[in-house]
Structures are given as C-alpha cells and as structure tokens.
Write an enzyme that holds these catalytic residues in place. Structure first.
Site, PDB file in Angstrom:
ATOM      1  N   ASP A  72     -58.174 -64.920  11.989  1.00 24.40           N
ATOM      2  CA  ASP A  72     -58.297 -63.314  11.810  1.00 24.40           C
ATOM      3  C   ASP A  72     -59.421 -62.837  12.694  1.00 24.40           C
ATOM      4  O   ASP A  72     -60.613 -63.145  12.374  1.00 24.40           O
ATOM      5  CB  ASP A  72     -58.558 -63.269  10.201  1.00 24.40           C
ATOM      6  CG  ASP A  72     -58.826 -61.773   9.766  1.00 24.40           C
ATOM      7  OD1 ASP A  72     -59.593 -61.622   8.868  1.00 24.40           O
ATOM      8  OD2 ASP A  72     -58.583 -60.866  10.695  1.00 24.40           O
ATOM      9  N   ASP A 121     -56.242 -56.631  15.632  1.00 24.23           N
ATOM     10  CA  ASP A 121     -56.604 -57.530  14.436  1.00 24.23           C
ATOM     11  C   ASP A 121     -55.617 -58.580  14.365  1.00 24.23           C
ATOM     12  O   ASP A 121     -54.399 -58.274  13.380  1.00 24.23           O
ATOM     13  CB  ASP A 121     -56.488 -56.591  13.124  1.00 24.23           C
ATOM     14  CG  ASP A 121     -57.159 -57.229  11.868  1.00 24.23           C
ATOM     15  OD1 ASP A 121     -57.450 -56.648  10.900  1.00 24.23           O
ATOM     16  OD2 ASP A 121     -57.293 -58.531  11.977  1.00 24.23           O
TER      17      ASP A 121
HETATM   18  C1  LIG Z   1     -50.836 -62.213  10.710  1.00 22.65           C
HETATM   19  O1  LIG Z   1     -50.925 -62.814   9.365  1.00 22.65           O
HETATM   20  C2  LIG Z   1     -51.686 -62.012   8.482  1.00 22.65           C
HETATM   21  C3  LIG Z   1     -51.900 -62.686   7.253  1.00 22.65           C
HETATM   22  C4  LIG Z   1     -51.530 -61.806   6.225  1.00 22.65           C
HETATM   23  C5  LIG Z   1     -52.428 -60.730   5.919  1.00 22.65           C
HETATM   24  C6  LIG Z   1     -52.036 -59.946   4.709  1.00 22.65           C
HETATM   25  O2  LIG Z   1     -51.167 -59.427   4.863  1.00 22.65           O
HETATM   26  C7  LIG Z   1     -51.846 -60.909   3.356  1.00 22.65           C
HETATM   27  C8  LIG Z   1     -50.759 -60.776   2.814  1.00 22.65           C
HETATM   28  C9  LIG Z   1     -50.466 -61.613   1.969  1.00 22.65           C
HETATM   29  C10 LIG Z   1     -51.339 -62.201   1.061  1.00 22.65           C
HETATM   30  C11 LIG Z   1     -52.688 -62.547   1.454  1.00 22.65           C
HETATM   31  C12 LIG Z   1     -53.012 -61.585   2.619  1.00 22.65           C
HETATM   32  C13 LIG Z   1     -54.460 -61.512   2.984  1.00 22.65           C
HETATM   33  C14 LIG Z   1     -55.356 -60.830   2.306  1.00 22.65           C
HETATM   34  C15 LIG Z   1     -56.608 -60.842   2.647  1.00 22.65           C
HETATM   35  C16 LIG Z   1     -57.068 -61.670   3.863  1.00 22.65           C
HETATM   36  C17 LIG Z   1     -56.104 -62.524   4.441  1.00 22.65           C
HETATM   37  C18 LIG Z   1     -54.757 -62.371   4.368  1.00 22.65           C
HETATM   38  C19 LIG Z   1     -53.047 -58.707   4.312  1.00 22.65           C
HETATM   39  C20 LIG Z   1     -52.601 -58.091   3.057  1.00 22.65           C
HETATM   40  C21 LIG Z   1     -53.543 -56.964   2.631  1.00 22.65           C
HETATM   41  C22 LIG Z   1     -54.127 -56.157   3.930  1.00 22.65           C
HETATM   42  N1  LIG Z   1     -54.422 -56.957   5.084  1.00 22.65           N
HETATM   43  C23 LIG Z   1     -55.731 -57.178   5.243  1.00 22.65           C
HETATM   44  O3  LIG Z   1     -56.842 -56.351   4.715  1.00 22.65           O
HETATM   45  C24 LIG Z   1     -56.085 -58.198   6.283  1.00 22.65           C
HETATM   46  C25 LIG Z   1     -56.843 -57.472   7.727  1.00 22.65           C
HETATM   47  C26 LIG Z   1     -57.511 -58.932   8.247  1.00 22.65           C
HETATM   48  N2  LIG Z   1     -58.501 -58.512   9.011  1.00 22.65           N
HETATM   49  C27 LIG Z   1     -57.890 -59.655   7.023  1.00 22.65           C
HETATM   50  O4  LIG Z   1     -59.559 -59.617   7.011  1.00 22.65           O
HETATM   51  C28 LIG Z   1     -57.468 -59.049   5.659  1.00 22.65           C
HETATM   52  C29 LIG Z   1     -53.525 -57.973   5.479  1.00 22.65           C
END
Ligand SMILES: COCCCC[C@@](O)(c1ccccc1-c1ccccc1)[C@@H]1CCCN(C(=O)[C@H]2C[C@@H](N)[C@@H](O)C2)C1
Length: 338
Positions: free
Chosen positions: A38, A224
């Site tokens: 990330d 990001d």
């Molecule tokens: C490409 O793969 C991305 C992984 C999925 C990210 C994500 O889609 C997710 C989906 C399902 C469950 C958990 C998480 C997730 C949640 C927190 C951290 C990492 C993954 C996040 C959903 C919410 C918004 N978003 C961020 O803020 C993210 C923005 C990023 N910079 C982090 O710090 C948080 C992305």
C-alpha cells in the site's frame, strides 16, 4: 550471484480487480501472510494470535503467533491506524519479515482488534505500507527503507503491475529494485512527487471525453496501490457520474450495461501527458444470476484540507498504467501496461 540481478519479484493475487495482495512471511519458522502493498500508508500490520475472540475479522484471517517464533523480539508499544473505512488496534513486535525472499528485521504491529467493516471482506490478512518514512506511525522505519539500507537492490525503486483479467495468473507483480519489461510497453513518463514524503503528484485537469471538467486550476493526485478505485471530491465525482448516466446505490455507482460501450473516456492530465481510461478500464462487468451489473470504479471522497481536496488514483488506474515508484529521485513513472 543474484539470479534476479538486484531485483526482487513478488507475484500478486487479483481478487475481482478490487483487491490485490502478495505473500510475505514473518518469524522463524516462517508464518505466511497475504498483504496489500500500500503506497498510501507506511506501516506493516498483520492480525495477532492474541486478537480478541469477538473480533470476527481477526479469526477469519491468518494470525501471527510470537510464541512460535524464535526470532521474535518483544516490544509491546500500543498501536492503532484509522483508515477512511475502518480501524485496527494492537501492539508492536519485532521479527524477521521476508518479502520476495529478502529478510529484514522489522518492527510491525500485531492487530488485536480489526473493525468488522471492511475487514470481514478482506481476502488478505494485513497491510504492508510502501509509503515514505515520514507518514509511518510511531516513526517506525518502513519495510522498503529497511531493504534499501541493505544496498542489494539495483535501483532504489519498486514497481507495481495489476492485471485487469481476474482469470490471469499471476494477478499482478510487485518488483523491488526495478521495472519488469514483461508488463509494460513503450517509455516511462516521469512526474516529480509533489511534496517530500508522499506518493502524490500535481494533476493539471480531469477531462470527460474531450471536455475538461475538473481540476482545471490544478490539484493533487495520490497514486495509491492500496485503493481499489479512483476517488475524487464528491461533488466532482457526482457530476462525472451524472455525465455518464451512473446511479448511486448503497454499494457505489452503477450504469446500465447496455450503455457501457458508448461511455466516454476519462482523461487525467499528469506531467504534460494525458492518461486516459476507457470504459474497459473503469467499468467492472459482473454477470450475476439476476442479470449483468456494471460497476463504475469511481468513488466520491472528500479529504479535508490541508491534505485535500485530492484525487486518489488506485488499482483501476495502475492496471492500465504500469507504475514505478522511485525513492532515489522522488518521482513516479508511468508506462502503458500490457
Ligand atoms: C488494490 O487492493 C486494495 C486492497 C483493498 C482496499 C479496500 O478496498 C479494502 C477492501 C476490502 C477490505 C479491506 C480493504 C482495506 C481497508 C483498509 C486498508 C486496506 C484494505 C479499502 C476499502 C476502503 C477504502 N480504502 C482505503 O481507505 C485504503 C486506501 C489505502 N491507501 C489503504 O491505506 C486503505 C480501500
């Protein structure tokens, strides 16, 4: 001799074009974890064996057990991260972390509580921040900085490929130390990072079709790898969605699949270059039993000043433009992904 000549690949898994993650190990003997690499954060955390029995998200994921690792070093300092979408709380530990076969002694967080939302939907266990040290919580040296200090990488860069085809294997690649010609064509165009210590650049405008619609006076774009989608200021995104006839429901923006082929491209003007996404790049077409659903991979997100307003270019942008993150020269390079 290093078979990879100073570069270290880690294959990534692509879950539905929305979650991309790769495997690391922590501890001796190795305990395996799937983590999101990330660029929007700079700490490493994984679920802890000691997480509370009420934390469902913890129990459905791999958990680190310090008692099973003879290279574990006690720390115990409290730790928490608030994401836009959820919170994790825990404490710090130190152990050997292996990324792509490279071992580093690393301070990381054992998460003892993960908010059910959204982590019960996570196909990965934790997050490995690839951001700059100055955004690291508790001033912990990030993994990539620990690797750079070993002076084994050919270049102090890392690159990310995210595949757009959920059936393709591997679903992506993190390459430490260079760029992978298997995953891009043509030359790289580089942009200086805007502010020391963040993977963000100055964007000069966002156009829909041929018409410049947003950010005409300039704005910030965060590149990001940990975001699934592209986010922009809520008002801009809602105008953009209205232009393409997308409807907002509880899970996000959707369009009628019959209209997808006619949708305009969305173009991001970055560093004198135009980076266009077509409907192929920003629509996820899901065939469900009650009919096809076409998800638009844009979200409105208002980040308060001084950080915001910002646009966040996530996985759907990176899947189209292979991205090199250059710590040596504090710049980001884009090339057309294969
Ligand atoms: C490409 O793969 C991305 C992984 C999925 C990210 C994500 O889609 C997710 C989906 C399902 C469950 C958990 C998480 C997730 C949640 C927190 C951290 C990492 C993954 C996040 C959903 C919410 C918004 N978003 C961020 O803020 C993210 C923005 C990023 N910079 C982090 O710090 C948080 C992305």
């Amino acid at each position: 001799a290093d078979p990879n000549n100073g570069t270290v690949p880690t294959p990534l898994t692509n879950y539905l074009d929305t979650q991309y993650f790769g495997e690391i190990s922590i501890g001796s003997p190795a305990q395996m974890f799937n983590v999101v690499f990330d660029t929007g954060s700079a700490n490493l955390w994984v679920p802890s064996q000691r997480c509370s029995p009420f934390s469902t998200a913890c129990f459905t994921h791999n958990r680190y057990d310090s008692s099973q690792s003879h290279t574990h070093v006690e720390n115990g300092t409290g730790f928490s991260i608030n994401y836009a979408s959820g919170t994790i709380r825990g404490f710090l530990s130190e152990d050997v972390v292996v990324v792509g076969g490279l071992p580093v002694v690393q301070v990381f967080a054992e998460a003892t509580s993960l908010s059910a939302m959204p982590f019960i939907f996570a196909k990965f266990d934790g997050v490995l921040g690839m951001g700059y040290p100055n955004v690291a919580i508790d001033g912990i040296t990030p993994v990539f900085d620990q690797i750079m200090s070993q002076h084994i990488l050919k270049e102090e860069v890392f690159s990310i490929y995210y595949s757009r085809d959920p059936k393709q294997s591997p679903g992506g690649e993190l390459l430490l130390g260079g760029t992978d010609p298997n995953y891009y064509t043509g030359n790289f165009n580089y942009l200086e990072t805007r502010e020391m210590g963040k993977w963000e650049v100055t964007m000069k405008g966002v156009a829909v079709g041929a018409e410049m619609m947003f950010c005409a006076e300039g704005c910030t774009a965060v590149i990001d790898t940990g975001s699934s989608y592209i986010t922009g200021p809520a008002s801009s995104v809602s105008m953009l969605m209205k232009t393409i006839g997308a409807q907002l429901d509880e899970t996000g923006y959707k369009v009628n699949c019959d209209t997808v082929k006619m949708l305009p491209s969305v173009t991001f003007h970055l560093g004198g270059q135009d980076y266009s996404l077509t409907h192929e790049d920003y629509i996820i077409w899901q065939s469900q039993f009650e009919g096809d659903v076409c998800i638009v991979t844009f979200r409105g997100l208002d980040v308060p000043p001084p950080t915001g307003p910002i646009w966040i270019l996530g996985a759907n942008f990176i899947a189209r433009y292979y991205t090199e993150f250059d710590r040596r020269n504090n710049r980001i390079g884009f090339a057309a992904a294969v």
